[in-house]
Design an enzyme around this catalytic site. Structure first.
Site, PDB file in Angstrom:
ATOM      1  N   ASP A 198      -3.197   4.244  10.637  1.00  8.44           N
ATOM      2  CA  ASP A 198      -4.049   3.548  11.828  1.00  8.44           C
ATOM      3  C   ASP A 198      -4.134   4.338  13.050  1.00  8.44           C
ATOM      4  OD1 ASP A 198      -4.501   1.548  10.128  1.00  8.44           O
ATOM      5  OD2 ASP A 198      -2.647   0.177  10.569  1.00  8.44           O
ATOM      6  N   ARG A 250       0.869  -1.336   0.124  1.00  6.66           N
ATOM      7  CA  ARG A 250       0.019  -0.041  -0.033  1.00  6.66           C
ATOM      8  C   ARG A 250       0.927   1.411  -0.046  1.00  6.66           C
ATOM      9  NH1 ARG A 250      -2.489  -1.602   4.697  1.00  6.66           N
ATOM     10  NH2 ARG A 250      -3.171  -3.547   3.220  1.00  6.66           N
TER      11      ARG A 250
HETATM   12  N1  ROI Z   1       3.936  -4.892   7.275  1.00  2.22           N
HETATM   13  C1  ROI Z   1       4.761  -3.783   7.869  1.00  2.22           C
HETATM   14  N2  ROI Z   1       6.198  -4.108   8.175  1.00  2.22           N
HETATM   15  N3  ROI Z   1       4.410  -2.682   8.068  1.00  2.22           N
HETATM   16  C2  ROI Z   1       2.930  -2.468   7.711  1.00  2.22           C
HETATM   17  O1  ROI Z   1       3.007  -1.038   7.891  1.00  2.22           O
HETATM   18  C3  ROI Z   1       2.234  -3.244   7.391  1.00  2.22           C
HETATM   19  N4  ROI Z   1       0.713  -2.795   7.091  1.00  2.22           N
HETATM   20  C4  ROI Z   1       0.010  -3.856   6.642  1.00  2.22           C
HETATM   21  C5  ROI Z   1       0.565  -5.123   6.677  1.00  2.22           C
HETATM   22  C6  ROI Z   1      -0.036  -5.562   5.057  1.00  2.22           C
HETATM   23  C7  ROI Z   1      -0.367  -6.111   7.714  1.00  2.22           C
HETATM   24  N5  ROI Z   1       1.854  -5.495   6.873  1.00  2.22           N
HETATM   25  C8  ROI Z   1       2.792  -4.415   7.256  1.00  2.22           C
HETATM   26  O2  ROI Z   1      -1.120  -3.564   6.586  1.00  2.22           O
END
Ligand code: ROI
Length: 164
Positions: free
Chosen positions: A99, A94
């Site tokens: 969040d 993404r």
């Molecule tokens: N993995 C990492 N390392 N950092 C994230 O911000 C992050 N965000 C997500 C998912 C895909 C779960 N994995 C992630 O939404």
């Protein structure tokens, strides 16, 4: 009523460090909200599917008079304006993820919002930057951030820089 809110930022597409910098700039413009601070920028291994780039993660702190849902609306607007397409692959890459990790001491379980963020206690890329900017923090359930940090492996996490 003013609440201190911790916001997790993540990106792994289209120059992630710049995405996070610009997202922080956008947080500084939120209505009825004072920006407090942001952690260092961290490089992290993807959680979920491994066939995607490493992430850049950070955590910001703000004081806000907005309600949790009002803040969520604002953050989702910022995500959209950064070209985030929702309903992409679950746990896929993404451009920008914002969040709400903690909203004061509130516990929220509504259709749109779960606070504290459901994954934050097991994600090194949340715990370490959060501990950096709020080392005395205690979660609503009484867990201390320092305790979480002591029991959570770094999993390849490292600091790549600071924001302006
Ligand atoms: N993995 C990492 N390392 N950092 C994230 O911000 C992050 N965000 C997500 C998912 C895909 C779960 N994995 C992630 O939404």
């Amino acid at each position: 009523m003013i609440d201190t809110v911790y916001i997790g930022l993540g990106s792994n597409l289209e120059q992630p460090e710049q995405q996070i910098q610009q997202a922080v700039d956008a947080l500084k413009l939120l209505p009825s909200t004072d920006f407090i601070t942001v952690s260092s920028l961290y490089s992290s291994k993807p959680m979920g599917p491994q066939d995607q780039p490493d992430y850049i993660n950070a955590v910001a702190a703000v004081n806000t008079e907005l309600s949790a849902i009002e803040l969520l609306d604002q953050l989702q607007q910022i995500e959209s304006s950064f070209g985030r397409v929702r309903k992409d692959q679950r746990w896929g890459a993404r451009v920008l993820d914002l969040d709400i990790l903690l909203f004061g001491n509130q516990v929220i379980n509504s259709e749109r919002l779960t606070v504290p963020h459901y994954g934050m206690k097991v994600r090194e890329f949340v715990i370490y930057p959060l501990a950096e900017i709020a080392e005395q923090l205690t979660l609503p359930d009484g867990t201390k951030i320092k305790q979480l940090q002591a029991t959570t492996a770094e999993n390849g996490l490292f600091v790549v820089g600071q924001l302006n």
